[in-house]
Design a protein around this motif. Structure first.
Motif, PDB file in Angstrom:
ATOM      1  N   ASN A  36      -0.448  -0.208 -36.024  1.00 46.16           N
ATOM      2  CA  ASN A  36      -0.522   1.089 -35.348  1.00 46.16           C
ATOM      3  C   ASN A  36      -1.744   1.066 -34.434  1.00 46.16           C
ATOM      4  O   ASN A  36      -2.886   1.056 -34.911  1.00 46.16           O
ATOM      5  N   THR A  54       1.146  12.389 -30.802  1.00 44.84           N
ATOM      6  CA  THR A  54       1.169  10.962 -30.472  1.00 44.84           C
ATOM      7  C   THR A  54       0.997  10.680 -28.982  1.00 44.84           C
ATOM      8  O   THR A  54       0.192   9.827 -28.595  1.00 44.84           O
ATOM      9  N   GLU A  99       0.882  12.104 -35.657  1.00 46.63           N
ATOM     10  CA  GLU A  99       0.304  11.019 -36.440  1.00 46.63           C
ATOM     11  C   GLU A  99      -0.153  11.544 -37.803  1.00 46.63           C
ATOM     12  O   GLU A  99      -0.365  12.744 -37.984  1.00 46.63           O
TER      13      GLU A  99
END
Length: 468
Positions: free
Chosen positions: A238, A282, A266
């Motif tokens: 990520n 995000t 998130e």
């Protein structure tokens, strides 16, 4: 595969197919490398190589095959030894891969079908690449899996306008199935790559990260299909899990091409990595990251939803930061139907360059072709639909742009006066006249009254018929 009780839905079917494609492609590549390179050894132990357990159509099947796959193949590949890039790629792919199938006989039938493809045959590989591309497109119907796919016309247009060259460091921090990477490869191979060292320079300059296991596996397999022997640059991670300030100058890139996931949040704590822009949305976090990642003079093309253009609060600060740090020179406005069926919101392509503040922003409004109401699965957007924008663009220097029915220019001062609201409608479009609101409400009331009368008449007819 649909007959197998263990596989549920298209996403699982694609995931199941993908690890088998991956191993077959790796094995075909290994055979070619063993022939062309002295002392080359496959990172996969001999007993786990495709040619050993899968290549013989009369080989192990049924429970014996299932036991081997579940108890030997998957554990062995998840814990594969070796520090070579190919070994790392295999470990990363199988880290979160699963065998969903419960029937060893059906598994053998699928393996035998896959064995019919020779991935060392260029023609067969190209045909299979087309099929694989369609498979990724069909993921739009696989529930949330659709978020991994950007229409190829959109990726090709963005790559075409950014115009990457071999050796330029190109990154996609949310790469999905690798659409931007494959489009960039195609673009450079068609235009610039003439020698093997240029191909090596291109592949060495790629950077990509994908958070979710399925699209990561799909992306790595996509890279293998496009002739990349060691797609170790596709990391399963990520990008947002790392503090923004920790990205150093040495890690900065020349080009960012991406369609970050939007509409998502998130997990808790991620916003702590972005102290200036504390949000869990995000798309906003990725935009902040992209600005940080670019070198001075670096360029980016990013897909963002309408909400990022008109949003307030953190979004306002982010847009101000973008315009101060970068020259946001072009926004291409796309209609709602481009990303159908899994998203029906307006999207935009933002093109910007790091190092100079924004002076003017040019807008281009893309329209659905004449005679077509909207894009759809059967009539998707195609690259030629964007040819008018490419012709208007003005080349690398963006010279000679003029305002017109689809193009208009807004100054940075105007944007600032609007509170950094970038959601600016086409001033050349005449708003539809829907009529006087009072008249429209009266017409609506009359129509509803007529519907009620017809409903009552229908009920009376039905009651009379039932009473006979």
């Amino acid at each position: 595969m649909r007959k197998d009780t263990g596989v549920d839905g298209d996403a699982q079917r694609v995931s199941q197919l993908c690890w088998m494609f991956f191993l077959k492609i790796m094995d075909d590549q290994d055979e070619a490398l063993e022939f062309t390179r002295d002392a080359y050894t496959s990172p996969i132990p001999q007993d786990l190589q495709w040619r050993t357990w899968a290549a013989d159509p009369e080989g192990i099947t049924g429970d014996e095959l299932l036991t081997f796959v579940n108890d030997e193949l998957f554990p062995g590949l998840k814990k594969l030894k070796g520090a070579s890039p190919r070994a790392r790629v295999i470990r990363d792919v199988f880290e979160d891969a699963y065998n969903y199938m419960k029937s060893g006989q059906l598994l053998r039938q699928i393996i035998n079908k896959i064995n019919e493809v020779d991935f060392n045959n260029l023609t067969e590989r190209q045909h299979f690449g087309d099929i694989y591309e369609q498979l990724l497109n069909d993921l739009q119907n696989a529930g949330n899996a659709g978020e991994y796919y950007t229409p190829r016309a959109v990726t090709a247009f963005m790559v075409q306008q950014v115009d990457p060259h071999p050796g330029e460091i190109l990154m996609d921090p949310a790469c999905g199935t690798g659409g931007f990477l494959t489009c960039a490869m195609r673009h450079m191979r068609d235009r610039y790559i003439k020698r093997p060292e240029q191909e090596d320079a291109m592949q060495a300059a790629f950077r990509a990260v994908e958070k979710k296991p399925l699209p990561h596996m799909l992306c790595v397999t996509n890279m293998l299909l496009h002739g990349v022997e060691e797609p170790h640059f596709v990391r399963h991670d990520n990008t947002l899990a790392r503090p923004l300030a920790s990205w150093t100058k040495d890690e900065r890139v020349d080009i960012v091409l991406t369609n970050p996931p939007f509409g998502g949040k998130e997990e808790d704590g991620i916003e702590g990595n972005f102290p200036t822009f504390r949000t869990r949305e995000t798309a906003d976090l990725f935009l902040a990251l992209i600005i940080r990642l670019l070198k001075p003079g670096g360029r980016a093309a990013v897909v963002l939803p309408d909400g990022s253009l008109f949003g307030e609060g953190i979004k306002t600060r982010l847009k101000e930061h973008l315009m101060e740090e970068c020259n946001l020179h072009t926004i291409v406005r796309l209609p709602n139907s481009v990303f159908k069926p899994y998203a029906s919101i307006g999207t935009n392509l933002l093109f910007f360059e790091k190092g100079q503040p924004t002076q003017d922003i040019w807008y281009w409004e893309h329209r659905v072709p004449e005679g077509q109401k909207a894009y759809s699965m059967t009539k998707p957007i195609r690259l030629e639909h964007l040819a008018d924008c490419a012709a208007w663009w003005g080349g690398a220097a963006r010279q000679g742009r003029v305002e017109g029915p689809q193009a208009w220019k807004v100054t940075a001062a105007e944007i600032k006066a609007r509170g950094y609201n970038l959601d600016i409608k086409n001033p050349h479009t005449v708003a539809d006249d829907h009529g006087d609101p009072e008249t429209l409400l009266a017409d609506l009331d009359a129509a509803e009254a007529q519907v009620a009368t017809l409903r009552d008449q229908l009920k009376a007819i039905l009651n009379e018929a039932l009473a006979r």
